[in-house]
Design a protein around this motif. Sequence first.
Motif, mmCIF file in Angstrom:
data_model
loop_
_atom_site.group_PDB
_atom_site.id
_atom_site.type_symbol
_atom_site.label_atom_id
_atom_site.label_comp_id
_atom_site.label_asym_id
_atom_site.label_seq_id
_atom_site.Cartn_x
_atom_site.Cartn_y
_atom_site.Cartn_z
ATOM 1 N N LEU A 31 -6.170 0.012 -2.160
ATOM 2 C CA LEU A 31 -7.090 1.147 -2.289
ATOM 3 C C LEU A 31 -6.678 2.262 -1.328
ATOM 4 N N ARG A 32 -6.221 1.887 -0.145
ATOM 5 C CA ARG A 32 -5.707 2.881 0.807
ATOM 6 C C ARG A 32 -4.515 3.629 0.227
ATOM 7 N N GLY B 189 -2.362 8.817 -1.926
ATOM 8 C CA GLY B 189 -1.676 9.573 -2.966
ATOM 9 C C GLY B 189 -2.529 10.724 -3.477
ATOM 10 N N PHE B 190 -3.813 10.449 -3.729
ATOM 11 C CA PHE B 190 -4.707 11.465 -4.254
ATOM 12 C C PHE B 190 -5.108 12.503 -3.206
ATOM 13 N N ILE B 191 -4.884 12.198 -1.923
ATOM 14 C CA ILE B 191 -5.186 13.175 -0.873
ATOM 15 C C ILE B 191 -3.967 14.020 -0.533
ATOM 16 N N PHE B 192 -2.833 13.372 -0.267
ATOM 17 C CA PHE B 192 -1.660 14.071 0.246
ATOM 18 C C PHE B 192 -1.116 15.111 -0.727
ATOM 19 N N ILE B 193 -1.064 14.783 -2.004
ATOM 20 C CA ILE B 193 -0.428 15.691 -2.959
ATOM 21 C C ILE B 193 -1.168 17.024 -3.025
ATOM 22 N N PRO B 194 -2.472 17.037 -3.346
ATOM 23 C CA PRO B 194 -3.142 18.345 -3.446
ATOM 24 C C PRO B 194 -3.256 19.083 -2.119
ATOM 25 N N SER C 131 0.830 -1.205 0.000
ATOM 26 C CA SER C 131 0.000 0.000 0.000
ATOM 27 C C SER C 131 0.862 1.251 0.000
ATOM 28 N N ALA C 132 1.865 1.275 0.869
ATOM 29 C CA ALA C 132 2.756 2.438 0.941
ATOM 30 C C ALA C 132 3.568 2.588 -0.339
ATOM 31 N N MET C 133 3.999 1.470 -0.911
ATOM 32 C CA MET C 133 4.764 1.531 -2.153
ATOM 33 C C MET C 133 3.926 2.093 -3.292
ATOM 34 N N LEU C 134 2.639 1.741 -3.314
ATOM 35 C CA LEU C 134 1.765 2.285 -4.352
ATOM 36 C C LEU C 134 1.641 3.801 -4.207
ATOM 37 N N THR C 135 1.474 4.274 -2.980
ATOM 38 C CA THR C 135 1.409 5.720 -2.752
ATOM 39 C C THR C 135 2.694 6.394 -3.222
ATOM 40 N N PHE D 1 -11.709 12.370 -5.099
ATOM 41 C CA PHE D 1 -11.495 10.952 -5.387
ATOM 42 C C PHE D 1 -10.751 10.278 -4.242
ATOM 43 N N GLY D 2 -9.710 10.947 -3.736
ATOM 44 C CA GLY D 2 -8.908 10.348 -2.669
ATOM 45 C C GLY D 2 -9.702 10.133 -1.394
ATOM 46 N N MET D 3 -10.495 11.128 -0.995
ATOM 47 C CA MET D 3 -11.265 10.991 0.238
ATOM 48 C C MET D 3 -12.378 9.951 0.088
ATOM 49 N N ALA D 4 -12.990 9.893 -1.101
ATOM 50 C CA ALA D 4 -14.003 8.869 -1.345
ATOM 51 C C ALA D 4 -13.377 7.472 -1.312
ATOM 52 N N ALA D 5 -12.169 7.343 -1.890
ATOM 53 C CA ALA D 5 -11.490 6.048 -1.895
ATOM 54 C C ALA D 5 -11.091 5.637 -0.487
ATOM 55 N N PHE D 6 -10.648 6.599 0.342
ATOM 56 C CA PHE D 6 -10.280 6.270 1.722
ATOM 57 C C PHE D 6 -11.513 5.881 2.517
#
Length: 539
Positions: A388-389, A394-399, A331-335, A358-363
């Motif tokens: 999925l985490r 990734g989609f949350i932290f960056i923006p 999971s961490a590697m994917l992020t 998208f990131g918050m919905a996925a989390f």
Amino acid sequence: MKSAAAHPSSMPSVANGSEAHAYETGVRRTIITLTVIVAAMLELIDTTIVNVAINHISGNLGASIEDVSWVVTSYAIANVIVIPLSGFLGNLLGRRAYFIGSILLFTLASLLCGLADNIWTLVFFRFLQGIGGGALLPTSQAILYETFRPEERGAATGIFSMGLVLGPTIGPLLGGYLVDYFSWEWCFFVNIPVGLLAAWSAFTFIREPKVRHKVQKIDWTGIGLLAAGIGSLQFILERGQSKDWFDTPYITWFTLIALTSLVAFVWWELHTEHPAVDLSVLSRSKNLAIAAVLTFIVGYGLYGSLFVFPVFVQRLLGFTAVLTGLVLFPSAMLTGAISLPLGIALQKGASAKLMMAFGMAAFMVFSWELGQQTLQSGAENFFAVLLLRGLALGFIFIPVTMLAVTGLHGRDIGQATGLNNMVRQLGGSFGIAITNTYVAQRVAAHRVELAGHMSAYDSAALERLEAIKQAAGARAALSPADAENLANRALEGTVMAQSYHLAYMDAFMLIAVLFLCSLPLLLFIREKKGDQGHAPEAH
């Protein structure tokens, strides 16, 4: 790519607060980037690496589990005090000198922690390690943003976010390996060569900003109020559950100290001429204000779920510490793998609002799916859910990380990174404390509910009890009375295991509900079209 001259934000200007600054390029920029990422990961790994060694430290030093828990608490308290002061201390000492000094303090304290021969010596050196480590995250981020041009901050944010997620995940895996194959001291000794290399690299390649904001007066009052308020709050969050919260008098006293000190701190910093923490940056940057709220929520979800998951799989499913780390690692590697591409996409015009949605919905879906696991789940059942985490983070932290510094320059960047990292740390502390309390309450509620079925009128319970009694009597040739006692204890153990399982599932679903309720916050972000990096503006 457009030159810096094409962007007013990168030119010297009194009006917008930016400053003349030489941005790095080539190999030097690569080395600086690696240096600050390694330094940030040192801090983040050490927030979790010791957790798996608690039992070993307790046995080796002859201390109770409650005393050993101060090894974790002291580090967290030091962290949360220093993080918001990093911008001020960087201006006071010089950002480069402060960064190198913090690495060296962290490294020296790591050595002394490993050499400690009693628990309270270890706690003291762990506090010193937290002081050094607390500076690494915000200062690394500030240095990274000053290394890249403003229009390249999307890529910089993507690179930095790799460390934000990899650090806490690598910690338990590395700690479990070191404890299993070496000894608990190596959880600290492993920092020494990496810390020395990072300090040398920082000394050799990192430059002090050309324009240094000299501190005209040290705000001792603000520093004291912050230390008392944030330190007390962190102490309450770390120790409250184990002390039954306000049933313990000193928890009540520390709560009063925290509230009084923090209110006084906010008032003082907004009215003093030379504040240690410039809170007015929140009014100058609506981006930062919204990012702080979202970062708190993300910290709550990230650390809350990371707290429950290892306890669930190790206590109820029988996972080892190493297996738990291995399950979390993909999971961490994917992020990490998607962080840089997402950062580049953001600076090329991708919508920060849509990314975060998208990131918050996925989390939210990840947390909900974890809440559906059973006591028969194995490692293979968590693979897709945890991926999925990784995608969500990734989609949350960056923006949200880029949102915090959009439109800021000079010392405001240092203040923003310090505040944003502090609220993430506090979000994590609240997440762990509230989740821990919620689990304890739900365990009690589920036990009462399940015990209600264990009566003389419940045929299923009676059949189960009789089967256990017969099996126990046949195996150990026990008397009927002893067999019945053994059966009752076994049935009670089953009830408790089921109660904990249901409570852990409730905790995961509570996090899912929190993220669902937080989605409307994204409506307050208004993206300004046409800016390089698609920088959002919040109103």
